[in-house]
Design an enzyme around this catalytic site. Sequence first.
Site, PDB file in Angstrom:
ATOM      1  N   HIS A 150       0.727  -1.249   0.176  1.00  0.00           N
ATOM      2  CA  HIS A 150       0.091   0.000  -0.129  1.00  0.00           C
ATOM      3  C   HIS A 150       0.957   1.159  -0.027  1.00  0.00           C
ATOM      4  O   HIS A 150       0.702   2.280  -0.957  1.00  0.00           O
ATOM      5  CB  HIS A 150      -0.756  -0.021   1.192  1.00  0.00           C
ATOM      6  N   GLU A 151       1.849   1.222   1.041  1.00  0.00           N
ATOM      7  CA  GLU A 151       2.550   2.496   1.157  1.00  0.00           C
ATOM      8  C   GLU A 151       3.582   2.764  -0.131  1.00  0.00           C
ATOM      9  O   GLU A 151       3.919   3.535  -0.422  1.00  0.00           O
ATOM     10  CB  GLU A 151       3.421   2.450   2.388  1.00  0.00           C
ATOM     11  N   HIS A 176       1.880   4.506  -2.690  1.00  0.00           N
ATOM     12  CA  HIS A 176       2.026   6.034  -2.800  1.00  0.00           C
ATOM     13  C   HIS A 176       3.376   6.476  -3.025  1.00  0.00           C
ATOM     14  O   HIS A 176       3.413   7.632  -3.587  1.00  0.00           O
ATOM     15  CB  HIS A 176       1.695   6.442  -1.132  1.00  0.00           C
TER      16      HIS A 176
END
Length: 455
Positions: free
Chosen positions: A22-23, A26
């Site tokens: 997920h990170e 980003h």
Amino acid sequence: MNNIPFYLAAFLVVLGVLIVVHEFGHYLAARLCGVKVLRFSVGFGRMLWKKQLGKDQTEWAISIFPLGGYVKMLDEREGKVAEEEVHRAFNRQGVGKRSIIVAAGPLANFALAILIYWAVFMHGSEELLPVLGTPPVGTPAAMAVIGNGEQVRTVDGQPVATWNDLRWMLLQKAVDHESVALEVINEREEIAVRHLYLAAAGEQGWEGDALERLGIRFYRPDLPAVIGKVVANGVADRVGLLPGDRILSIAGKDVASWYELVAIIRDSATKSIHLEVERQGQIVAVDLVPEAVSERGQTVGKIGVAVADGPKPHREVRTFISYGVFEAAGKALEETWDKSIFSLVMMGKMLTGEVSWRNLSGPVTIADYAGQSARLGLDYYLKFMALVSISLGVLNLLPIPVLDGGHLLYHAIEVVMRRPLSERAMEIGQQVGMSILFALMAFAFFNDLTRLFNG
């Protein structure tokens, strides 16, 4: 208790992978959009480990609170930015770039799920066929006259290949449909259509096993309660039970099949029970206490016996299924899309009260499922990881301030108003979002404790 370290390890692996993915979504989007990343952290709070790497000396860290992570970007709202780096600040980017960076986290979770499903479908696995068992009396399946050994071919005209496919299709249909038509074929190759009413699935707000309420059970061959093998030094061996013994009753209740016998013994751990046994035409009385055994996180009773072979061969209930590269990719996309939509629908029904909030699961329940799936095998564990990744992606896209969906909502308002929201408005939004998030976490944790202590 012996399962706790294994289940915890399985949970931490799932959690770690999903947070990193997920990170990293980003992070990668920020780098591609020309934004400087100051820190990539797995976890929140005090840092346990950190290391600076790369041209920008990005700080890579592991922090003490593991339920999440964050990517800290250069931003004038959070501190002074050198003049030569202002163009690399997040707040200086257009609304399009900012939205891409925000959305990249949940999209990375969806991409991971697609990748996992694709790999699992290509590799293939042994699956249970959608063969139905005898339904309990009074259930919708019994009213539909479903017979033991009938294999489902289609659900409302849609082909069904495996037991998991059947479960998933019935759950989807039960959300919005009153009934479904099951085309089945029995062991004599006779085809019939069974009309199954679905209202019972959601009678308890979808809490528990919805398919069990419908009476949908997996096939069990008709086996008499006859002992085929006795484990040396087991409970049965110590009380004198022998191969060939037929169990007639337990605690005064007649036993019609091997599965009834097993069910009663499993529920009688450490309790004294009385058996009536037929042995060579004679009735023998036996008293015993089933041994308590830990099985998949539950305590069940066992006496150390195995069933005797039935008088006829039983139908095939397993098959190996795999797909080609492109077919697997299409099925992976379909699986991810279907489960994403189903998650949104169920969340919507929670808000309207049609689905109980007791279905909300927290870290304890997820850890339990992680451990159970890991024990079943790698393909089950990977599918579980994919499912949680989808749930994480959907959750993060909800329009709640603090979550990625909340930031995307801010950006949408900015496009409509042609100016960013005021700092005060965003601050209030963050406070509201944090309150909602903490309330959801508290409720999920309460549900975990309720399941843990009440079963």
